[in-house]
Design a protein around this motif. Structure first.
Motif, PDB file in Angstrom:
ATOM      1  N   UNK A   1      37.268 -17.846   2.602  1.00 46.72           N
ATOM      2  CA  UNK A   1      36.447 -17.943   3.842  1.00 46.72           C
ATOM      3  C   UNK A   1      36.304 -16.618   4.518  1.00 46.72           C
ATOM      4  N   UNK A   2      37.331 -15.766   4.395  1.00 49.56           N
ATOM      5  CA  UNK A   2      37.594 -14.378   4.836  1.00 49.56           C
ATOM      6  C   UNK A   2      36.119 -13.702   4.277  1.00 49.56           C
ATOM      7  N   UNK A   3      36.118 -13.890   3.071  1.00 47.18           N
ATOM      8  CA  UNK A   3      34.936 -13.117   2.207  1.00 47.18           C
ATOM      9  C   UNK A   3      33.625 -13.330   2.787  1.00 47.18           C
ATOM     10  N   UNK A   4      33.474 -14.775   2.982  1.00 47.55           N
ATOM     11  CA  UNK A   4      32.414 -15.236   3.422  1.00 47.55           C
ATOM     12  C   UNK A   4      31.951 -14.883   5.058  1.00 47.55           C
ATOM     13  N   UNK A   5      32.847 -14.894   5.719  1.00 41.89           N
ATOM     14  CA  UNK A   5      32.754 -14.302   6.899  1.00 41.89           C
ATOM     15  C   UNK A   5      32.336 -12.797   7.047  1.00 41.89           C
ATOM     16  N   UNK A   6      32.866 -11.995   6.017  1.00 37.88           N
ATOM     17  CA  UNK A   6      32.361 -10.644   5.781  1.00 37.88           C
ATOM     18  C   UNK A   6      31.136 -10.416   5.324  1.00 37.88           C
ATOM     19  N   UNK A   7      30.294 -11.557   5.059  1.00 35.84           N
ATOM     20  CA  UNK A   7      28.981 -11.361   4.220  1.00 35.84           C
ATOM     21  C   UNK A   7      29.319 -11.087   2.856  1.00 35.84           C
ATOM     22  N   UNK A   8      30.439 -11.568   2.225  1.00 37.17           N
ATOM     23  CA  UNK A   8      30.538 -11.266   0.729  1.00 37.17           C
ATOM     24  C   UNK A   8      30.535 -12.421  -0.012  1.00 37.17           C
ATOM     25  N   UNK A   9      29.675 -13.338   0.276  1.00 37.06           N
ATOM     26  CA  UNK A   9      29.716 -14.715  -0.465  1.00 37.06           C
ATOM     27  C   UNK A   9      28.861 -14.383  -1.748  1.00 37.06           C
ATOM     28  N   UNK A  10      28.047 -13.497  -1.919  1.00 33.46           N
ATOM     29  CA  UNK A  10      27.392 -13.184  -2.964  1.00 33.46           C
ATOM     30  C   UNK A  10      27.557 -12.060  -3.843  1.00 33.46           C
ATOM     31  N   UNK A  11      28.602 -11.868  -4.361  1.00 41.75           N
ATOM     32  CA  UNK A  11      28.845 -10.768  -5.059  1.00 41.75           C
ATOM     33  C   UNK A  11      29.129 -10.965  -6.641  1.00 41.75           C
ATOM     34  N   UNK A  12      29.289  -9.900  -7.280  1.00 37.26           N
ATOM     35  CA  UNK A  12      29.467  -9.930  -8.883  1.00 37.26           C
ATOM     36  C   UNK A  12      30.910  -9.140  -9.331  1.00 37.26           C
ATOM     37  N   UNK A  13      31.721  -8.792  -8.388  1.00 32.11           N
ATOM     38  CA  UNK A  13      33.181  -8.525  -8.762  1.00 32.11           C
ATOM     39  C   UNK A  13      33.784  -8.409  -7.410  1.00 32.11           C
ATOM     40  N   UNK A  14      35.265  -8.641  -7.465  1.00 34.40           N
ATOM     41  CA  UNK A  14      36.082  -8.823  -6.456  1.00 34.40           C
ATOM     42  C   UNK A  14      37.199  -7.702  -6.623  1.00 34.40           C
ATOM     43  N   UNK A  15      37.844  -7.164  -5.518  1.00 31.16           N
ATOM     44  CA  UNK A  15      39.035  -6.457  -5.453  1.00 31.16           C
ATOM     45  C   UNK A  15      39.832  -7.194  -4.534  1.00 31.16           C
ATOM     46  N   UNK A  16      41.122  -7.442  -5.035  1.00 31.04           N
ATOM     47  CA  UNK A  16      42.172  -7.943  -4.028  1.00 31.04           C
ATOM     48  C   UNK A  16      42.810  -7.044  -3.618  1.00 31.04           C
ATOM     49  N   UNK A  17      43.071  -6.574  -2.474  1.00 32.58           N
ATOM     50  CA  UNK A  17      43.697  -5.542  -1.794  1.00 32.58           C
ATOM     51  C   UNK A  17      44.979  -6.225  -1.171  1.00 32.58           C
ATOM     52  N   UNK A  18      46.091  -5.592  -1.452  1.00 25.25           N
ATOM     53  CA  UNK A  18      47.425  -5.922  -0.831  1.00 25.25           C
ATOM     54  C   UNK A  18      48.134  -4.571  -0.524  1.00 25.25           C
ATOM     55  N   UNK A  19      49.371  -5.113  -0.079  1.00 27.19           N
ATOM     56  CA  UNK A  19      50.232  -3.885   0.648  1.00 27.19           C
ATOM     57  C   UNK A  19      50.585  -2.973  -0.462  1.00 27.19           C
ATOM     58  N   UNK A  20      51.103  -3.273  -1.517  1.00 28.52           N
ATOM     59  CA  UNK A  20      51.714  -2.666  -2.651  1.00 28.52           C
ATOM     60  C   UNK A  20      53.177  -2.698  -2.653  1.00 28.52           C
ATOM     61  N   UNK A  21      53.758  -2.578  -3.847  1.00 27.16           N
ATOM     62  CA  UNK A  21      55.032  -2.611  -3.979  1.00 27.16           C
ATOM     63  C   UNK A  21      55.674  -1.687  -5.158  1.00 27.16           C
ATOM     64  N   UNK A  22      56.686  -1.070  -5.432  1.00 29.64           N
ATOM     65  CA  UNK A  22      57.074  -0.525  -6.299  1.00 29.64           C
ATOM     66  C   UNK A  22      57.953  -1.494  -7.283  1.00 29.64           C
TER      67      UNK A  22
END
Length: 238
Positions: free
Chosen positions: A118-139
């Motif tokens: 839903x957030x991707x669609x709100x960003x205008x990213x509902x028609x894409x051919x690849x995704x990056x899932x960004x997170x905070x990160x951890x060791x």
């Protein structure tokens, strides 16, 4: 006094983060009709031990602590149970701790994937051919594996390649993950945000993404609120 729900965030110096957590408190309270409050591990008050003491003093003897944390690691494994123990309320109140927000439960996972979508669609990213899932990160390697697994599920849901990236600790960073997707032929990638609220790390993700669409943090997305209700274990009344 009936049950109470305590939403626990990491905490942030950015006031936008506390504002969004406050919105989540209001949303869960509205849906359940029970007492819902917030606490924070760092930077913002109240701390978990103080919030638990306040709820117990008010007469709540059934408290569900819901961490707004996605993956296993030091915070969930050490900081949260230590805070509960140091509160001194376990002798007078039953304090249950919900798991991290990324679980293997099919319903939980479906709600989280829906919120990301839903957030991707709100960003205008509902028609894409690849995704990056960004997170905070951890060791913590298991935490990184959890994000990578969720990225794979997000990609399978949309039928496109998807990879994880991290804003802190070990890479890859978002720009590196986007470059890898482009090297594999993706011409219209986008970035999904595995964050609860705005702050320094989400801002860093957006800066590294350049002109690529970046979804907002999950906030009060309906599917994300539904996920919190499941973790709170309190039936919705509306």
């Amino acid at each position: 006094m009936g049950p109470a729900v305590l939403l626990l965030s990491h905490g942030s110096r950015d006031p936008r983060a506390a504002f969004v957590v406050g919105e989540l408190v209001a949303a869960v309270r509205r849906r359940t009709g029970v007492e819902v409050r917030a606490c924070h591990l760092d930077f913002t008050e109240p701390t978990p031990d103080v919030a638990l003491q306040d709820l117990a003093t008010a007469g709540h003897d059934d408290i569900r602590l819901v961490p707004l944390l996605f993956t296993p690691g030091h915070h969930l494994g050490t900081d949260v149970p230590t805070a509960v123990a140091s509160s001194g309320v376990t002798g007078i109140a039953d304090v249950g701790i919900a798991p991290g927000l990324v679980t293997d439960d099919p319903r939980d996972r479906a709600l989280l994937l829906r919120a990301l979508t839903d957030r991707l669609a709100e960003a205008g990213a509902d028609v894409v051919d690849g995704l990056v899932l960004a997170a905070a990160g951890s060791s913590h390697e298991p935490a990184r594996d959890v994000v990578s697994g969720l990225a794979r599920d997000l990609g399978e849901l949309h039928g496109i390649p998807a990879v994880a990236a991290f804003a802190s600790a070990h890479g890859p960073r978002v720009d590196e993950a986007l470059e890898a997707l482009r090297a594999d032929g993706c011409a219209r990638p986008a970035v999904a945000s595995l964050f609860v609220a705005p702050g320094r790390l989400p801002d860093a993700v957006t800066a590294r993404a350049g002109q690529v669409p970046v979804a907002d943090p999950l906030g009060v997305t309906p599917a994300f609120v539904d996920l919190l209700l499941r973790h709170a274990g309190v039936p919705a009344v509306v």
